[in-house]
Design a protein around this motif. Structure first.
Motif, PDB file in Angstrom:
ATOM      1  N   ASP A  61       1.003  -1.262   0.070  1.00  0.00           N
ATOM      2  CA  ASP A  61      -0.003   0.094  -0.031  1.00  0.00           C
ATOM      3  C   ASP A  61       0.853   1.405  -0.007  1.00  0.00           C
ATOM      4  O   ASP A  61       0.606   2.270   0.684  1.00  0.00           O
ATOM      5  CB  ASP A  61      -1.116  -0.216   1.301  1.00  0.00           C
ATOM      6  CG  ASP A  61      -2.055   0.943   0.885  1.00  0.00           C
ATOM      7  OD1 ASP A  61      -2.406   1.357  -0.015  1.00  0.00           O
ATOM      8  OD2 ASP A  61      -2.772   1.282   1.990  1.00  0.00           O
ATOM      9  N   GLY A  62       1.987   1.247  -0.913  1.00  0.00           N
ATOM     10  CA  GLY A  62       2.928   2.470  -0.882  1.00  0.00           C
ATOM     11  C   GLY A  62       3.878   2.628   0.162  1.00  0.00           C
ATOM     12  O   GLY A  62       4.669   3.326  -0.158  1.00  0.00           O
ATOM     13  N   ALA A  63       3.846   1.732   1.217  1.00  0.00           N
ATOM     14  CA  ALA A  63       4.850   1.735   2.462  1.00  0.00           C
ATOM     15  C   ALA A  63       5.803   0.714   1.997  1.00  0.00           C
ATOM     16  O   ALA A  63       5.481  -0.294   1.934  1.00  0.00           O
ATOM     17  CB  ALA A  63       3.862   1.791   3.692  1.00  0.00           C
ATOM     18  N   ASP A  64       7.189   1.018   2.345  1.00  0.00           N
ATOM     19  CA  ASP A  64       8.219  -0.107   2.570  1.00  0.00           C
ATOM     20  C   ASP A  64       8.121  -0.738   3.851  1.00  0.00           C
ATOM     21  O   ASP A  64       8.263   0.086   4.858  1.00  0.00           O
ATOM     22  CB  ASP A  64       9.665   0.646   2.149  1.00  0.00           C
ATOM     23  CG  ASP A  64       9.921   0.916   0.833  1.00  0.00           C
ATOM     24  OD1 ASP A  64       8.942   0.627  -0.147  1.00  0.00           O
ATOM     25  OD2 ASP A  64      10.514   2.007   0.422  1.00  0.00           O
ATOM     26  N   LEU A  65       7.841  -1.719   3.726  1.00  0.00           N
ATOM     27  CA  LEU A  65       7.914  -2.710   5.176  1.00  0.00           C
ATOM     28  C   LEU A  65       9.354  -3.399   5.329  1.00  0.00           C
ATOM     29  O   LEU A  65       9.864  -3.741   6.456  1.00  0.00           O
ATOM     30  CB  LEU A  65       7.078  -3.956   4.999  1.00  0.00           C
ATOM     31  CG  LEU A  65       5.476  -3.306   4.829  1.00  0.00           C
ATOM     32  CD1 LEU A  65       4.373  -4.632   4.786  1.00  0.00           C
ATOM     33  CD2 LEU A  65       5.069  -2.053   5.894  1.00  0.00           C
ATOM     34  N   ASP A  66       9.835  -3.870   3.969  1.00  0.00           N
ATOM     35  CA  ASP A  66      11.417  -4.385   4.132  1.00  0.00           C
ATOM     36  C   ASP A  66      12.255  -3.902   2.935  1.00  0.00           C
ATOM     37  O   ASP A  66      11.644  -4.307   1.868  1.00  0.00           O
ATOM     38  CB  ASP A  66      11.206  -5.862   4.316  1.00  0.00           C
ATOM     39  CG  ASP A  66      12.501  -6.393   4.779  1.00  0.00           C
ATOM     40  OD1 ASP A  66      13.356  -5.782   4.765  1.00  0.00           O
ATOM     41  OD2 ASP A  66      12.190  -7.878   5.118  1.00  0.00           O
ATOM     42  N   ARG A  67      13.129  -3.416   3.095  1.00  0.00           N
ATOM     43  CA  ARG A  67      14.000  -2.878   2.032  1.00  0.00           C
ATOM     44  C   ARG A  67      15.351  -2.748   2.599  1.00  0.00           C
ATOM     45  O   ARG A  67      15.799  -1.615   3.154  1.00  0.00           O
ATOM     46  CB  ARG A  67      13.599  -1.668   1.330  1.00  0.00           C
ATOM     47  CG  ARG A  67      14.172  -1.195   0.124  1.00  0.00           C
ATOM     48  CD  ARG A  67      13.954   0.249  -0.467  1.00  0.00           C
ATOM     49  NE  ARG A  67      12.539   0.207  -0.924  1.00  0.00           N
ATOM     50  CZ  ARG A  67      12.481  -0.107  -2.249  1.00  0.00           C
ATOM     51  NH1 ARG A  67      13.534  -0.177  -2.959  1.00  0.00           N
ATOM     52  NH2 ARG A  67      11.296  -0.159  -2.875  1.00  0.00           N
ATOM     53  N   PRO A  68      16.266  -3.773   2.455  1.00  0.00           N
ATOM     54  CA  PRO A  68      17.592  -4.091   3.019  1.00  0.00           C
ATOM     55  C   PRO A  68      18.461  -2.751   2.450  1.00  0.00           C
ATOM     56  O   PRO A  68      19.320  -2.441   3.703  1.00  0.00           O
ATOM     57  CB  PRO A  68      18.022  -5.423   2.568  1.00  0.00           C
ATOM     58  CG  PRO A  68      16.839  -6.089   2.452  1.00  0.00           C
ATOM     59  CD  PRO A  68      15.665  -5.249   1.928  1.00  0.00           C
ATOM     60  N   ASP A  69      18.397  -2.447   1.465  1.00  0.00           N
ATOM     61  CA  ASP A  69      19.362  -1.424   0.824  1.00  0.00           C
ATOM     62  C   ASP A  69      19.088  -0.020   1.858  1.00  0.00           C
ATOM     63  O   ASP A  69      20.079   0.846   1.717  1.00  0.00           O
ATOM     64  CB  ASP A  69      19.300  -1.281  -0.762  1.00  0.00           C
ATOM     65  CG  ASP A  69      18.128  -0.794  -1.234  1.00  0.00           C
ATOM     66  OD1 ASP A  69      16.801  -0.921  -0.388  1.00  0.00           O
ATOM     67  OD2 ASP A  69      17.765  -0.296  -2.293  1.00  0.00           O
ATOM     68  N   ARG A  70      17.946   0.163   2.182  1.00  0.00           N
ATOM     69  CA  ARG A  70      17.733   1.348   2.873  1.00  0.00           C
ATOM     70  C   ARG A  70      17.668   1.171   4.452  1.00  0.00           C
ATOM     71  O   ARG A  70      17.328   2.195   5.118  1.00  0.00           O
ATOM     72  CB  ARG A  70      16.448   2.191   2.361  1.00  0.00           C
ATOM     73  CG  ARG A  70      16.573   2.514   0.885  1.00  0.00           C
ATOM     74  CD  ARG A  70      15.206   3.026   0.620  1.00  0.00           C
ATOM     75  NE  ARG A  70      15.000   3.217  -0.909  1.00  0.00           N
ATOM     76  CZ  ARG A  70      14.099   3.957  -1.561  1.00  0.00           C
ATOM     77  NH1 ARG A  70      13.076   3.883  -0.970  1.00  0.00           N
ATOM     78  NH2 ARG A  70      14.127   3.905  -2.909  1.00  0.00           N
TER      79      ARG A  70
END
Length: 351
Positions: A61-70
């Protein structure tokens, strides 16, 4: 169609690597199928926040829940995700009402509001009169519905179903599948159904995603996947014989065998046909043009009202015959036979 879930799941687990892309729209039900060890459970655990990504991203829904590079990671309890586990995992010391109220309470609702929400959902799944019962006092089908109500009571943007019907007997499964189909049709969020059962997938899902060895090998709507399987696993799943070879017009060469097909294809191609299209003969058949080859019976087993005969030869193939035909041919392992398939019964398509 805009994706509510947009994910590239790259995860490591016990020497296994998952690398799967998933997009699911609002209101869409996607079934994730694959053999044991394909990566289905790992994918579900990553989406639920129970296993971290090694790379890729998980956006809901447009929100990052898991993004290792960030260095973004959202713990399970803060994700707008509802999960129905295979064995339901209801709290044994809580009533059905308090099991369902658990989610809203964890999301900040007071006890009265959470119980009112839980009562509403128990009514929706037809268990309003079972609110005071504990899990051990419920049937398998009732426990499944309580687990579904608990997952939906938090208004999840993503609903995860892990083999939700596997623990049920055949009769309960039939009724519960129909009930589940109704609730999934009304769920406004994205739904991922993890299953190994093709019937559950075909009845409940809008789209199928097939994974093998941690990778997507085929995806599409049920009609596309069932008509044109691209791996042996998918062919077995939908009940077709499948061969891969080189096509030149209506002829597809598979090893030492050349099959004539109804379709025109050039280059690498698949040939698929149902076991019912394979006729067996004690000697080489004469007459109308067809694909004919010598084969040897390797196994015979009951398949519905017929018998399914496994054959080896220039290609591995399954044939469905009546018990009377099997008796007439003396079909036992080691028996030589001739297999025949009419060109009109085959389908060829690019590999």
């Amino acid at each position: 169609m805009t994706a509510l879930l947009d994910a590239h799941l790259v995860a490591e687990r016990d020497g296994f690597t998952l690398d799967v892309r998933l997009r699911i729209a609002a209101g869409e039900v996607v079934a994730l199928l694959g053999p044991n060890g394909a990566g289905k459970t790992t994918a579900l655990r990553v989406l639920a926040g129970l296993h971290p990504l090694a790379a890729g991203h998980l956006t809901l829904d447009g929100a990052d829940l898991d993004r290792p590079d960030r260095r973004v990671w959202t713990p399970p309890e803060r994700r707008p995700v509802g999960v129905v586990f295979q064995d339901y995992l209801l709290f044994p010391h809580l009533s059905a009402l308090d099991n369902v109220a658990f989610g809203p309470r964890r999301r900040g609702a007071d006890k009265r509001a959470a119980r009112a929400r839980a009562k509403e959902w128990l009514d929706r799944v037809g268990l309003g009169d079972q609110a005071r019962r504990r899990p051990r006092q419920l049937s398998g089908g009732q426990a499944q519905r309580v687990a579904l109500a608990r997952a939906l009571a938090v208004d999840p943007a993503l609903l995860l179903l892990d083999e939700p019907l596997a623990a049920l007997d055949a009769r309960t499964r039939l009724d519960t599948r129909a009930e589940l189909q109704r609730h999934l049709g009304a769920h406004p969020g994205a739904t991922l159904l993890v299953t190994h059962d093709p019937l559950d997938a075909l009845v409940l899902a809008d789209r199928l995603v097939i994974v093998e060895h941690g990778r997507v090998v085929q995806e599409g709507d049920a009609a596309t996947v069932t008509a044109r399987p691209r791996t042996d696993y998918v062919a077995r799943l939908v009940g077709l014989n499948l061969h891969r070879g080189r096509a030149d017009g209506h002829a597809v060469t598979v090893g030492e065998l050349t099959l004539t097909t109804a379709d025109t294809v050039h280059g690498e191609a698949f040939v698929a046909y149902p076991p019912a299209a394979v006729a067996l003969h004690p000697s080489r058949p004469e007459g109308s043009p067809r694909n004919v080859w010598a084969a040897t019976v390797t196994g015979v087993q009951r398949h519905g009202d017929n018998l399914r005969v496994q054959l080896t030869g220039p290609v591995e193939v399954a044939a469905d015959v009546t018990p009377a035909a099997a008796a007439h041919l003396g079909l036992i392992p080691g028996r030589p036979v001739w297999a025949a398939v009419k060109a009109a019964e085959t389908r060829a398509y690019p590999a």
